[in-house]
Design a protein around this motif. Structure first.
Motif, PDB file in Angstrom:
ATOM      1  N   LYS A 172       0.908  -1.318  -0.133  1.00  0.00           N
ATOM      2  CA  LYS A 172       0.002  -0.073  -0.076  1.00  0.00           C
ATOM      3  C   LYS A 172       0.812   1.319   0.009  1.00  0.00           C
ATOM      4  O   LYS A 172       0.545   2.349  -0.611  1.00  0.00           O
ATOM      5  CB  LYS A 172      -0.681  -0.013   1.279  1.00  0.00           C
ATOM      6  CG  LYS A 172      -2.415  -0.722   0.926  1.00  0.00           C
ATOM      7  CD  LYS A 172      -3.098  -0.614   2.033  1.00  0.00           C
ATOM      8  CE  LYS A 172      -4.377  -1.310   1.845  1.00  0.00           C
ATOM      9  NZ  LYS A 172      -5.341  -1.422   3.191  1.00  0.00           N
ATOM     10  N   ALA A 173       1.903   1.062   0.603  1.00  0.00           N
ATOM     11  CA  ALA A 173       2.940   2.245   0.770  1.00  0.00           C
ATOM     12  C   ALA A 173       3.373   2.624  -0.645  1.00  0.00           C
ATOM     13  O   ALA A 173       3.808   3.984  -0.641  1.00  0.00           O
ATOM     14  CB  ALA A 173       4.213   1.864   1.637  1.00  0.00           C
ATOM     15  N   ASN A 175       1.454   3.332  -3.137  1.00  0.00           N
ATOM     16  CA  ASN A 175       0.618   4.497  -3.384  1.00  0.00           C
ATOM     17  C   ASN A 175       0.024   4.477  -4.636  1.00  0.00           C
ATOM     18  O   ASN A 175       0.016   5.610  -5.359  1.00  0.00           O
ATOM     19  CB  ASN A 175       1.153   5.943  -3.052  1.00  0.00           C
ATOM     20  CG  ASN A 175       0.213   6.870  -2.113  1.00  0.00           C
ATOM     21  OD1 ASN A 175      -1.032   6.200  -2.037  1.00  0.00           O
ATOM     22  ND2 ASN A 175       0.720   7.676  -1.341  1.00  0.00           N
ATOM     23  N   GLU A 177      -2.747   2.967  -7.762  1.00  0.00           N
ATOM     24  CA  GLU A 177      -4.097   2.622  -7.652  1.00  0.00           C
ATOM     25  C   GLU A 177      -4.491   1.548  -9.155  1.00  0.00           C
ATOM     26  O   GLU A 177      -5.402   1.137  -9.153  1.00  0.00           O
ATOM     27  CB  GLU A 177      -5.096   3.755  -7.750  1.00  0.00           C
ATOM     28  CG  GLU A 177      -5.244   4.262  -6.213  1.00  0.00           C
ATOM     29  CD  GLU A 177      -6.032   5.424  -6.198  1.00  0.00           C
ATOM     30  OE1 GLU A 177      -6.768   5.909  -7.259  1.00  0.00           O
ATOM     31  OE2 GLU A 177      -6.037   5.991  -5.089  1.00  0.00           O
ATOM     32  N   GLU A 181       0.457   2.582 -13.149  1.00  0.00           N
ATOM     33  CA  GLU A 181       1.155   3.249 -12.550  1.00  0.00           C
ATOM     34  C   GLU A 181       2.588   2.439 -12.089  1.00  0.00           C
ATOM     35  O   GLU A 181       3.426   2.933 -11.463  1.00  0.00           O
ATOM     36  CB  GLU A 181       0.722   3.886 -11.443  1.00  0.00           C
ATOM     37  CG  GLU A 181      -0.393   4.962 -11.580  1.00  0.00           C
ATOM     38  CD  GLU A 181      -1.407   4.943 -10.282  1.00  0.00           C
ATOM     39  OE1 GLU A 181      -0.640   5.488  -9.206  1.00  0.00           O
ATOM     40  OE2 GLU A 181      -2.558   4.804 -10.222  1.00  0.00           O
ATOM     41  N   GLU A 252      -1.670  -4.255   4.833  1.00  0.00           N
ATOM     42  CA  GLU A 252      -0.688  -3.318   4.317  1.00  0.00           C
ATOM     43  C   GLU A 252      -0.559  -3.403   2.762  1.00  0.00           C
ATOM     44  O   GLU A 252       0.330  -2.823   2.211  1.00  0.00           O
ATOM     45  CB  GLU A 252       0.613  -3.237   5.053  1.00  0.00           C
ATOM     46  CG  GLU A 252       0.373  -2.825   6.501  1.00  0.00           C
ATOM     47  CD  GLU A 252       1.581  -2.346   7.400  1.00  0.00           C
ATOM     48  OE1 GLU A 252       2.775  -2.845   6.738  1.00  0.00           O
ATOM     49  OE2 GLU A 252       1.411  -2.131   8.525  1.00  0.00           O
TER      50      GLU A 252
END
Ligand SMILES: N[C@@H](CCC(=O)N[C@@H](CS)C(=O)NCC(=O)O)C(=O)O
Length: 378
Positions: A172-173, A175, A177, A181, A252
């Protein structure tokens, strides 16, 4: 233990195929004119006899897997080393999971005992060679049906038990979606899987670059990903659901919404034994048909008394469909009674109420908006 089977595979590469191919002998007119009419007639007349004896020799060879399983008293089933929900062992060494249940269903159909299975854990690179060598009777191990796995290994996929696709698990860190990316990120991939190929295709198609950490075992991959040695773990979405649970802090990590490939997963057998192929294929179809007809492990005894023609054919109170396949007529009733129908197996192991919590999605029956569809028993 191993079963000796003829090696029916094609050469591994087109160049090998080219080398192996010899020119076909073309009959020369002069050579043919030396044949007398009587000689030619005798040759043609003996053809049916030759064919009949060839078939008589071929028949038992083709049926050898079922015979071997019966003689051994157990099915030998190739599974993964440990994928929660699909095939994993508890503290006492008992196997369970969606892929395991297909093996149990085959054993139920043959022995009326879902426990008569020996499980052989196989990693991604060893699985197809193990099946081909005869070390296992069937491979039921989150394996994607692709053309080359049939043509180059001499194997054949019997069914699609789970329609999957490749996805991405990320910290998740990070960032992010969307998969778009992920340019420049590093990927943990298991060697010998379709995952490697899909990532290469996707990044090339989108003009992006990436780095890889390729490891042979799932445990190594998970450790590397958990320790942050790579940014992304890429594989079938079902496996991402299973493996996320094994991370130190599952919350996480997130599975991105992108699905970049088709991963039709299902059981595999060797080419050349049509009876065995039929049994494995119809084991899956029986479970799907049972769900469609509302026959489950809870309603099976009532179904045995049913007057509905389709239910009677499924449970074996009408027709001799099981015997025609080399089984007993109640083969499908055994499967449903001892293992369950497709929906029961799905929900118990991987469905929304299980630890994995995977929605049925594409794996709903065709009557419910999905694409699980089985030909009729008739
Ligand atoms: N469906 C894909 C992936 C199958 C696969 O082996 N995936 C790995 C995870 S990346 C796995 O399940 N490993 C389990 C094991 O090695 O026991 C294929 O057929 O190539």
């Amino acid at each position: 233990m191993s079963i000796d089977l003829p090696n029916p595979s094609l050469p591994a590469s087109p160049s090998a195929a080219g080398r192996a191919r010899r020119p076909l002998p073309i009959p020369q007119p002069r050579a043919r004119s030396r044949w007398s009419f009587r000689g030619r007639f005798a040759a043609w007349a003996s053809l049916p006899l030759a064919l009949a004896s060839a078939l008589a020799v071929a028949a038992p060879a083709a049926a050898q897997t079922l015979n071997a399983v019966r003689e051994r008293g157990a099915l030998v089933c190739g599974v993964s080393h440990g994928l929660i929900g699909f095939s994993s062992q508890d503290d006492k060494g008992n196997w369970s999971g969606f892929d395991v249940d297909l093996c149990r269903a085959i054993a139920a159909a043959i022995f009326d005992d879902a426990g008569k299975v020996r499980f052989v854990p196989l990693d991604a690179t060893a699985r197809f060679a193990a099946l081909k060598s005869g070390a296992v009777d069937v491979l039921s191990r989150n394996s994607t049906w692709t053309m080359s796995r049939e043509t180059t290994f001499g194997l054949i996929f019997a069914a699609v038990t789970y329609y999957d696709g490749q996805g991405f698990l990320v910290h998740k860190a990070l960032n992010v979606e969307s998969a778009l990316e992920l340019d420049g990120k590093s990927f943990c991939l298991q060697t010998g899987t379709t995952g490697e190929l899909n990532v290469a295709d996707y990044f090339r198609a989108n003009n992006m670059t990436y780095a890889t950490v390729e490891l042979a075992s799932l445990d190594e991959i998970l450790k590397a990903y958990d320790a942050g040695h790579c940014d992304v773990f890429a594989t079938d979405v079902s496996q991402l659901h299973a493996e996320r649970l094994r991370l130190a802090k599952p919350d996480e990590h997130v599975i991105l919404p992108d699905v970049i490939s088709k991963e039709p997963l299902g059981p595999v057998v060797r080419q050349g034994d049509d009876q065995w192929f039929t049994i494995v294929k119809w084991t899956h179809f029986a479970m799907v048909n049972a769900e469609e007809l509302g026959v489950s492990s809870k309603t099976i005894e009532r179904a045995m008394q049913s007057d509905k023609p389709e239910v009677k054919r499924l449970v074996g109170t009408a027709g001799n469909f099981g015997e025609q396949a080399g089984l007993s007529n109640d083969w499908a009733a055994r499967i449903v009674r001892l293992v369950g129908n497709y929906g029961e197996v799905f929900e118990r192991n991987i469905g929304t109420k299980s630890r994995l919590g995977i929605p049925r999605g594409l794996n709903h029956l065709w009557t419910m908006g999905g694409i699980q569809y089985a030909p009729p028993i008739r």
